[in-house]
Write a protein that holds these residues in place. Structure first.
Motif, PDB file in Angstrom:
ATOM      1  N   ALA A  28       0.447  -1.336   0.060  1.00 26.21           N
ATOM      2  CA  ALA A  28       0.637  -0.050  -0.069  1.00 26.21           C
ATOM      3  C   ALA A  28       0.788   1.214  -0.142  1.00 26.21           C
ATOM      4  CB  ALA A  28      -1.389   0.486   1.590  1.00 26.21           C
ATOM      5  N   ARG A  29       0.663   2.410  -0.630  1.00 28.76           N
ATOM      6  CA  ARG A  29       1.106   3.453  -0.633  1.00 28.76           C
ATOM      7  C   ARG A  29       0.172   4.266  -0.468  1.00 28.76           C
ATOM      8  NH1 ARG A  29       2.141   6.914  -4.364  1.00 28.76           N
ATOM      9  NH2 ARG A  29       3.445   8.223  -4.673  1.00 28.76           N
ATOM     10  N   PHE A  30       0.629   5.233   1.083  1.00 31.40           N
ATOM     11  CA  PHE A  30      -0.362   7.273   0.962  1.00 31.40           C
ATOM     12  C   PHE A  30      -0.265   7.865  -0.546  1.00 31.40           C
ATOM     13  CE2 PHE A  30       0.118   6.404   4.629  1.00 31.40           C
ATOM     14  CZ  PHE A  30      -1.013   6.549   5.423  1.00 31.40           C
ATOM     15  N   VAL A  31      -1.618   8.257  -1.435  1.00 26.19           N
ATOM     16  CA  VAL A  31      -1.773   9.051  -2.097  1.00 26.19           C
ATOM     17  C   VAL A  31      -1.972  10.948  -1.744  1.00 26.19           C
ATOM     18  CG1 VAL A  31      -2.200   9.744  -4.598  1.00 26.19           C
ATOM     19  CG2 VAL A  31      -2.063   7.255  -3.725  1.00 26.19           C
ATOM     20  N   TRP A  32      -1.007  11.002  -1.920  1.00 22.23           N
ATOM     21  CA  TRP A  32      -1.643  12.804  -1.124  1.00 22.23           C
ATOM     22  C   TRP A  32      -2.575  13.247  -2.558  1.00 22.23           C
ATOM     23  CZ3 TRP A  32      -2.199  15.219   2.670  1.00 22.23           C
ATOM     24  CH2 TRP A  32      -2.195  17.014   2.035  1.00 22.23           C
ATOM     25  N   HIS A  33      -2.943  14.333  -1.848  1.00 24.35           N
ATOM     26  CA  HIS A  33      -4.343  14.901  -3.122  1.00 24.35           C
ATOM     27  C   HIS A  33      -3.705  16.041  -4.235  1.00 24.35           C
ATOM     28  CE1 HIS A  33      -5.377  19.020  -1.150  1.00 24.35           C
ATOM     29  NE2 HIS A  33      -4.582  18.377  -0.456  1.00 24.35           N
ATOM     30  N   LYS A  34      -3.018  16.159  -3.860  1.00 22.97           N
ATOM     31  CA  LYS A  34      -2.417  17.501  -5.003  1.00 22.97           C
ATOM     32  C   LYS A  34      -1.665  15.975  -5.621  1.00 22.97           C
ATOM     33  CE  LYS A  34      -2.416  21.838  -2.977  1.00 22.97           C
ATOM     34  NZ  LYS A  34      -1.679  22.507  -2.150  1.00 22.97           N
ATOM     35  N   GLU A  35      -1.403  14.772  -5.689  1.00 21.77           N
ATOM     36  CA  GLU A  35      -0.652  14.240  -6.846  1.00 21.77           C
ATOM     37  C   GLU A  35      -1.787  14.268  -8.434  1.00 21.77           C
ATOM     38  OE1 GLU A  35       1.448  10.215  -5.650  1.00 21.77           O
ATOM     39  OE2 GLU A  35       1.770  11.641  -3.499  1.00 21.77           O
ATOM     40  N   THR A  36      -1.302  14.261  -8.666  1.00 16.53           N
ATOM     41  CA  THR A  36      -1.874  14.036 -10.336  1.00 16.53           C
ATOM     42  C   THR A  36      -1.561  12.290 -10.968  1.00 16.53           C
ATOM     43  OG1 THR A  36       0.316  15.084 -11.990  1.00 16.53           O
ATOM     44  CG2 THR A  36      -1.969  16.012 -10.743  1.00 16.53           C
ATOM     45  N   SER A  37      -1.232  11.326 -10.285  1.00 17.94           N
ATOM     46  CA  SER A  37      -1.077  10.292 -11.362  1.00 17.94           C
ATOM     47  C   SER A  37      -1.060   9.441  -9.881  1.00 17.94           C
ATOM     48  CB  SER A  37       0.511   9.936 -11.496  1.00 17.94           C
ATOM     49  OG  SER A  37       0.857   8.341 -11.269  1.00 17.94           O
ATOM     50  N   LEU A  38      -1.218   7.959  -9.928  1.00 22.80           N
ATOM     51  CA  LEU A  38      -1.401   6.892  -8.755  1.00 22.80           C
ATOM     52  C   LEU A  38      -0.808   5.844  -8.395  1.00 22.80           C
ATOM     53  CD1 LEU A  38      -5.582   6.231  -9.792  1.00 22.80           C
ATOM     54  CD2 LEU A  38      -4.667   7.591  -7.246  1.00 22.80           C
ATOM     55  N   SER A  39       0.286   6.779  -9.623  1.00 23.80           N
ATOM     56  CA  SER A  39       1.775   5.516  -9.082  1.00 23.80           C
ATOM     57  C   SER A  39       1.689   3.703  -9.691  1.00 23.80           C
ATOM     58  CB  SER A  39       2.419   5.831  -7.734  1.00 23.80           C
ATOM     59  OG  SER A  39       2.599   7.389  -7.552  1.00 23.80           O
ATOM     60  N   GLY A  40       0.320   3.364 -10.731  1.00 20.76           N
ATOM     61  CA  GLY A  40       0.513   2.255 -10.962  1.00 20.76           C
ATOM     62  C   GLY A  40      -0.125   1.911  -9.294  1.00 20.76           C
ATOM     63  N   ALA A  41      -0.731   2.617  -9.077  1.00 21.57           N
ATOM     64  CA  ALA A  41      -2.076   2.029  -8.202  1.00 21.57           C
ATOM     65  C   ALA A  41      -2.860   0.866  -8.711  1.00 21.57           C
ATOM     66  CB  ALA A  41      -2.567   2.671  -6.906  1.00 21.57           C
ATOM     67  N   THR A  42      -2.936  -0.410  -7.980  1.00 25.09           N
ATOM     68  CA  THR A  42      -3.867  -1.481  -8.841  1.00 25.09           C
ATOM     69  C   THR A  42      -5.608  -1.118  -7.558  1.00 25.09           C
ATOM     70  OG1 THR A  42      -3.473  -3.001  -7.200  1.00 25.09           O
ATOM     71  CG2 THR A  42      -2.337  -2.948  -9.116  1.00 25.09           C
ATOM     72  N   HIS A  43      -5.669  -0.766  -6.988  1.00 27.56           N
ATOM     73  CA  HIS A  43      -6.953  -0.508  -5.903  1.00 27.56           C
ATOM     74  C   HIS A  43      -6.728   0.978  -5.291  1.00 27.56           C
ATOM     75  CE1 HIS A  43      -6.168  -4.652  -5.951  1.00 27.56           C
ATOM     76  NE2 HIS A  43      -7.126  -4.777  -5.917  1.00 27.56           N
ATOM     77  N   VAL A  44      -8.002   1.233  -5.625  1.00 29.09           N
ATOM     78  CA  VAL A  44      -7.775   2.581  -4.861  1.00 29.09           C
ATOM     79  C   VAL A  44      -9.465   2.946  -3.728  1.00 29.09           C
ATOM     80  CG1 VAL A  44      -8.507   5.171  -5.161  1.00 29.09           C
ATOM     81  CG2 VAL A  44      -6.723   3.628  -6.431  1.00 29.09           C
ATOM     82  N   ILE A  45      -8.419   3.505  -2.920  1.00 23.13           N
ATOM     83  CA  ILE A  45      -9.590   3.642  -1.130  1.00 23.13           C
ATOM     84  C   ILE A  45      -9.507   5.011  -0.980  1.00 23.13           C
ATOM     85  CG2 ILE A  45      -9.104   2.994   1.521  1.00 23.13           C
ATOM     86  CD1 ILE A  45      -8.409   0.796   0.981  1.00 23.13           C
TER      87      ILE A  45
END
Lengths: 226, 82
Positions: A28-45
């Motif tokens: 798992a990885r945190f994605v800061w809301h200002k990022e414009t990429s999900l960095s290859g996430a396969t699932h999003v919460i």
């Protein structure tokens, strides 16, 4: 890899991370809301909390965070997205789920265990669970009264699908078992395709024996299997 | 110029806050209060001199952010427009 989106004011992001990474052993990885990429996430919460202080309406401002464009593309492409509590509110405001969550009928912030009945196995968070299964899951919200909007729930399936309803321990969806006045006792819904899910209950808070409840694992495990 | 926006719950949508305020007014002795609906009021300052353009812009703001059309409706007041 599960991308856990962090909005300003989120407060269940670490709970979600803990349940997914430490309890269930997924990456798992945190994605800061200002990022414009999900960095290859396969699932999003989209975790619970009070994004943007719940200003204007719950979830109304978070939906314009830069990352939401990417979340929308991910969802449109069929990627599994799970919104929990405030995350559910954000998905409704973003139009990725039908309906809206209004103030609780009873004037209270309700923090309690509830029973919910699985209505459909046809979603990213209920696949493999038999309809009729009763789970005990905690809720903690002031604005969780689900309203589908024009047409109500009669058109269920046309714009979305009811996944969970509040019920008593025996699985009866009684008025008394409804903690917030939600239309049809609805506690969770999916979009038509089933890949986008919103839940008011918090499965991540009920995923370890040490917390006294592991029913939430069944939701998170179903989600991670997608 | 200033635009004024009134956001209200659609008829029939349950308003727990309005009901609570009504109950408190009744407790204060305002016995003739029959119903209270609680909404939002916004004052928006615009760098715009054309009233019709201001109105169109604010209505767009309502549709895109200020109002959730599932349960809310709105009215926009801009001086010099119908």
């Amino acid at each position: 890899m599960v991308g856990i989106v962090v909005f300003p004011g989120a407060n269940c992001d670490h709970d979600a991370y803990h349940a997914v990474a430490h309890v269930l052993g997924a990456s798992a990885r945190f994605v800061w809301h200002k990022e414009t990429s999900l960095s290859g996430a396969t699932h999003v919460i989209l975790p619970g909390g009070f994004s943007y202080g719940d200003y204007l309406r719950c979830g109304a401002l978070a939906r314009f965070s830069p990352v939401m464009g990417e979340v929308r593309r991910f969802a449109d492409a069929g990627g599994p997205v799970l919104g929990i509590c405030n995350g559910f509110q954000i998905l409704c405001e973003a139009g990725l789920l039908p309906g809206v969550l209004g103030r609780n009928e009873g004037l209270r912030f309700v923090c309690a265990d509830t029973f919910v009945r699985v209505e459909s196995a046809d979603s990213a968070a209920t696949r493999g669970l038999s309809p009729g299964t009763v789970l005990r899951l905690p809720i903690a919200h002031a604005e969780g009264r689900y309203q589908r909007g024009p047409g109500g729930l009669d058109g269920d399936g046309a714009t979305g699908r009811t996944l969970l309803r509040y019920c008593d321990e025996a699985g009866e969806t009684t008025r008394a078992a409804n903690p917030n006045g939600a239309e049809g006792n609805v506690a969770g819904v999916a979009n038509r395709a089933g890949n986008v899910v919103g839940l008011m209950p918090h499965p991540e808070r009920a995923s370890e024996a040490v917390l006294g409840n592991v029913d939430g694992r069944r939701i998170l495990e179903a989600f991670l299997r997608c | 110029m200033q635009a004024r926006v009134y956001v209200t719950l659609k008829p029939g949508v349950l308003d727990p806050q309005g009901n609570a305020v009504r109950g408190s007014l009744e407790a204060l002795g305002f016995s003739k209060v029959q119903d209270v609906r609680l909404g939002k009021y916004l004052e928006i300052e615009l760098a715009e001199t054309d009233p019709m353009a201001a109105r169109a812009s604010v209505e767009e703001m309502c549709r895109r952010l200020l109002v959730n059309p599932v349960v809310e409706s709105f009215r926009v007041d801009v001086p010099g427009t119908p």
